[in-house]
Scaffold this motif. Structure first.
Motif, PDB file in Angstrom:
ATOM      1  N   THR A 169       0.820  -1.211   0.000  1.00 55.33           N
ATOM      2  CA  THR A 169       0.000   0.000   0.000  1.00 55.33           C
ATOM      3  C   THR A 169       0.853   1.259   0.000  1.00 55.33           C
ATOM      4  O   THR A 169       0.415   2.311   0.450  1.00 55.33           O
ATOM      5  CB  THR A 169      -0.941   0.016   1.227  1.00 55.33           C
ATOM      6  OG1 THR A 169      -0.148  -0.140   2.420  1.00 55.33           O
ATOM      7  CG2 THR A 169      -1.968  -1.098   1.151  1.00 55.33           C
ATOM      8  N   HIS A 170       2.078   1.163  -0.488  1.00 54.56           N
ATOM      9  CA  HIS A 170       2.915   2.345  -0.612  1.00 54.56           C
ATOM     10  C   HIS A 170       3.895   2.157  -1.763  1.00 54.56           C
ATOM     11  O   HIS A 170       4.059   1.053  -2.281  1.00 54.56           O
ATOM     12  CB  HIS A 170       3.679   2.633   0.695  1.00 54.56           C
ATOM     13  CG  HIS A 170       4.778   1.661   0.965  1.00 54.56           C
ATOM     14  ND1 HIS A 170       4.553   0.395   1.429  1.00 54.56           N
ATOM     15  CD2 HIS A 170       6.127   1.783   0.821  1.00 54.56           C
ATOM     16  CE1 HIS A 170       5.713  -0.239   1.576  1.00 54.56           C
ATOM     17  NE2 HIS A 170       6.675   0.581   1.209  1.00 54.56           N
ATOM     18  N   VAL A 171       4.512   3.256  -2.179  1.00 52.53           N
ATOM     19  CA  VAL A 171       5.471   3.248  -3.274  1.00 52.53           C
ATOM     20  C   VAL A 171       6.699   4.027  -2.837  1.00 52.53           C
ATOM     21  O   VAL A 171       6.585   5.048  -2.152  1.00 52.53           O
ATOM     22  CB  VAL A 171       4.878   3.906  -4.543  1.00 52.53           C
ATOM     23  CG1 VAL A 171       5.895   3.924  -5.679  1.00 52.53           C
ATOM     24  CG2 VAL A 171       3.606   3.193  -4.977  1.00 52.53           C
ATOM     25  N   CYS A 172       7.887   3.571  -3.230  1.00 52.48           N
ATOM     26  CA  CYS A 172       9.111   4.333  -3.034  1.00 52.48           C
ATOM     27  C   CYS A 172       9.849   4.424  -4.372  1.00 52.48           C
ATOM     28  O   CYS A 172       9.792   3.495  -5.179  1.00 52.48           O
ATOM     29  CB  CYS A 172      10.016   3.688  -1.991  1.00 52.48           C
ATOM     30  SG  CYS A 172       9.421   3.842  -0.294  1.00 52.48           S
ATOM     31  N   HIS A 188       3.462   1.083   8.892  1.00 57.85           N
ATOM     32  CA  HIS A 188       4.646   0.441   9.469  1.00 57.85           C
ATOM     33  C   HIS A 188       5.880   1.318   9.295  1.00 57.85           C
ATOM     34  O   HIS A 188       7.008   0.825   9.256  1.00 57.85           O
ATOM     35  CB  HIS A 188       4.874  -0.922   8.819  1.00 57.85           C
ATOM     36  CG  HIS A 188       3.748  -1.881   9.040  1.00 57.85           C
ATOM     37  ND1 HIS A 188       3.584  -2.567  10.217  1.00 57.85           N
ATOM     38  CD2 HIS A 188       2.699  -2.225   8.246  1.00 57.85           C
ATOM     39  CE1 HIS A 188       2.498  -3.321  10.131  1.00 57.85           C
ATOM     40  NE2 HIS A 188       1.942  -3.130   8.946  1.00 57.85           N
ATOM     41  N   GLY A 189       5.666   2.617   9.177  1.00 57.60           N
ATOM     42  CA  GLY A 189       6.785   3.527   8.984  1.00 57.60           C
ATOM     43  C   GLY A 189       7.369   3.479   7.586  1.00 57.60           C
ATOM     44  O   GLY A 189       8.491   3.946   7.353  1.00 57.60           O
ATOM     45  N   GLU A 197       2.240   5.636  11.655  1.00 57.23           N
ATOM     46  CA  GLU A 197       0.825   5.786  11.378  1.00 57.23           C
ATOM     47  C   GLU A 197       0.633   6.838  10.290  1.00 57.23           C
ATOM     48  O   GLU A 197       1.571   7.509   9.887  1.00 57.23           O
ATOM     49  CB  GLU A 197       0.081   6.240  12.646  1.00 57.23           C
ATOM     50  CG  GLU A 197       0.603   7.549  13.223  1.00 57.23           C
ATOM     51  CD  GLU A 197      -0.007   7.875  14.563  1.00 57.23           C
ATOM     52  OE1 GLU A 197      -0.750   7.039  15.096  1.00 57.23           O
ATOM     53  OE2 GLU A 197       0.260   8.981  15.072  1.00 57.23           O
ATOM     54  N   GLY A 198      -0.609   6.961   9.832  1.00 53.65           N
ATOM     55  CA  GLY A 198      -0.938   7.978   8.842  1.00 53.65           C
ATOM     56  C   GLY A 198      -0.574   7.555   7.430  1.00 53.65           C
ATOM     57  O   GLY A 198      -0.275   6.399   7.142  1.00 53.65           O
ATOM     58  N   GLN A 199      -0.560   8.531   6.551  1.00 58.70           N
ATOM     59  CA  GLN A 199      -0.266   8.263   5.138  1.00 58.70           C
ATOM     60  C   GLN A 199       0.268   9.534   4.493  1.00 58.70           C
ATOM     61  O   GLN A 199       0.070  10.631   4.983  1.00 58.70           O
ATOM     62  CB  GLN A 199      -1.519   7.796   4.405  1.00 58.70           C
ATOM     63  CG  GLN A 199      -2.690   8.766   4.515  1.00 58.70           C
ATOM     64  CD  GLN A 199      -3.999   8.130   4.111  1.00 58.70           C
ATOM     65  OE1 GLN A 199      -4.137   6.915   4.098  1.00 58.70           O
ATOM     66  NE2 GLN A 199      -4.978   8.950   3.771  1.00 58.70           N
ATOM     67  N   ALA A 200       0.983   9.342   3.414  1.00 56.44           N
ATOM     68  CA  ALA A 200       1.499  10.455   2.619  1.00 56.44           C
ATOM     69  C   ALA A 200       0.833  10.383   1.263  1.00 56.44           C
ATOM     70  O   ALA A 200       1.013   9.405   0.533  1.00 56.44           O
ATOM     71  CB  ALA A 200       3.018  10.359   2.477  1.00 56.44           C
ATOM     72  N   LEU A 201       0.055  11.381   0.898  1.00 51.56           N
ATOM     73  CA  LEU A 201      -0.696  11.359  -0.346  1.00 51.56           C
ATOM     74  C   LEU A 201       0.161  11.734  -1.554  1.00 51.56           C
ATOM     75  O   LEU A 201      -0.241  11.512  -2.688  1.00 51.56           O
ATOM     76  CB  LEU A 201      -1.906  12.292  -0.259  1.00 51.56           C
ATOM     77  CG  LEU A 201      -2.930  11.945   0.838  1.00 51.56           C
ATOM     78  CD1 LEU A 201      -4.111  12.901   0.756  1.00 51.56           C
ATOM     79  CD2 LEU A 201      -3.395  10.496   0.720  1.00 51.56           C
ATOM     80  N   THR A 202       1.334  12.310  -1.294  1.00 50.24           N
ATOM     81  CA  THR A 202       2.289  12.642  -2.358  1.00 50.24           C
ATOM     82  C   THR A 202       3.678  12.310  -1.825  1.00 50.24           C
ATOM     83  O   THR A 202       3.871  12.135  -0.625  1.00 50.24           O
ATOM     84  CB  THR A 202       2.216  14.134  -2.738  1.00 50.24           C
ATOM     85  OG1 THR A 202       2.492  14.935  -1.588  1.00 50.24           O
ATOM     86  CG2 THR A 202       0.842  14.502  -3.292  1.00 50.24           C
ATOM     87  N   PRO A 203       4.679  12.208  -2.698  1.00 53.35           N
ATOM     88  CA  PRO A 203       6.035  11.862  -2.223  1.00 53.35           C
ATOM     89  C   PRO A 203       6.584  12.850  -1.198  1.00 53.35           C
ATOM     90  O   PRO A 203       6.367  14.037  -1.321  1.00 53.35           O
ATOM     91  CB  PRO A 203       6.859  11.884  -3.509  1.00 53.35           C
ATOM     92  CG  PRO A 203       5.874  11.609  -4.589  1.00 53.35           C
ATOM     93  CD  PRO A 203       4.607  12.264  -4.159  1.00 53.35           C
TER      94      PRO A 203
END
Length: 203
Positions: A169-172, A188-189, A197-203
């Motif tokens: 559920t994330h991209v790097c 999970h950091g 916790e939380g989320q980043a909607l943009t890089p």
């Protein structure tokens, strides 16, 4: 080095994706082909199969492809970058190959995650601009929202990437200086926000 004998002939490949039950390749001459790779030791209830590669019979030629697990035995879903930079996706049969549409620049590379219940694809242009599509509940498309999308949407950033890696559920991505940029779920950091916790909607 691993050589897999398959009926239908061997060809040098430029890209390979898959695992478990199914693999797909793009050959050096830009053909897209897939085969199943099942053994009785993995699924005793299934017969032993000789891998047989089948190629897409259309006129399209391809640069890269990626696959996600869809959760059923022997079944995967993939997307491939055509030599015109467009995107075509397929299910179990390559004959089902279909253009996903949308307005976007020509792509040169595509990546996928492995989540059968949250499929996500991202593609890079030759200049390193990132575009993503698919499940977006955690903002992993990078469009600044959490709305799912079928057409590719540009990741909201001026950063240009040389490589993308897709988690569940994330991209790097890595830029030209080796700096990592991440977006999506931070449960999970994973996005480096120094929390869990939380989320980043943009890089």
């Amino acid at each position: 080095a691993l050589t897999i004998p398959v009926e239908g002939g061997s060809r040098p490949v430029r890209a390979i994706a898959g695992g478990l039950q199914r693999y797909c390749v793009v050959t050096v001459d830009q053909r897209l082909g897939c085969w199943r790779a099942l053994k009785q030791s993995t699924w005793p209830e299934l017969p032993e199969l000789t891998p047989t590669i089948s190629f897409h019979q259309g006129a399209a030629r391809f640069l890269d492809e990626a696959m996600v697990e869809d959760g059923s035995i022997g079944s995967r879903l993939g997307c491939a970058i055509r030599d015109d930079g467009g995107v075509s996706c397929f299910g179990n049969e390559l004959e089902s190959l279909a253009d996903i549409g949308g307005v976007h620049p020509p792509f040169s590379k595509v990546s996928a995650n492995t989540q059968h219940n949250a499929p996500l694809y991202c593609a890079l242009t030759a200049e390193g601009e990132a575009w993503c599509w698919g499940t977006n509940a955690a903002g992993q498309v990078g469009s600044g929202t959490t709305e799912p999308t079928t057409p590719p949407l540009r990741v909201v950033t001026d950063v240009r990437f040389g490589q993308l890696v897709l988690g569940g559920t994330h991209v790097c991505g890595l830029d030209a200086t080796g700096t990592a940029w991440c977006w999506g779920s931070n449960g999970h950091g994973a996005t480096g926000l120094e929390t869990y916790e939380g989320q980043a909607l943009t890089p």
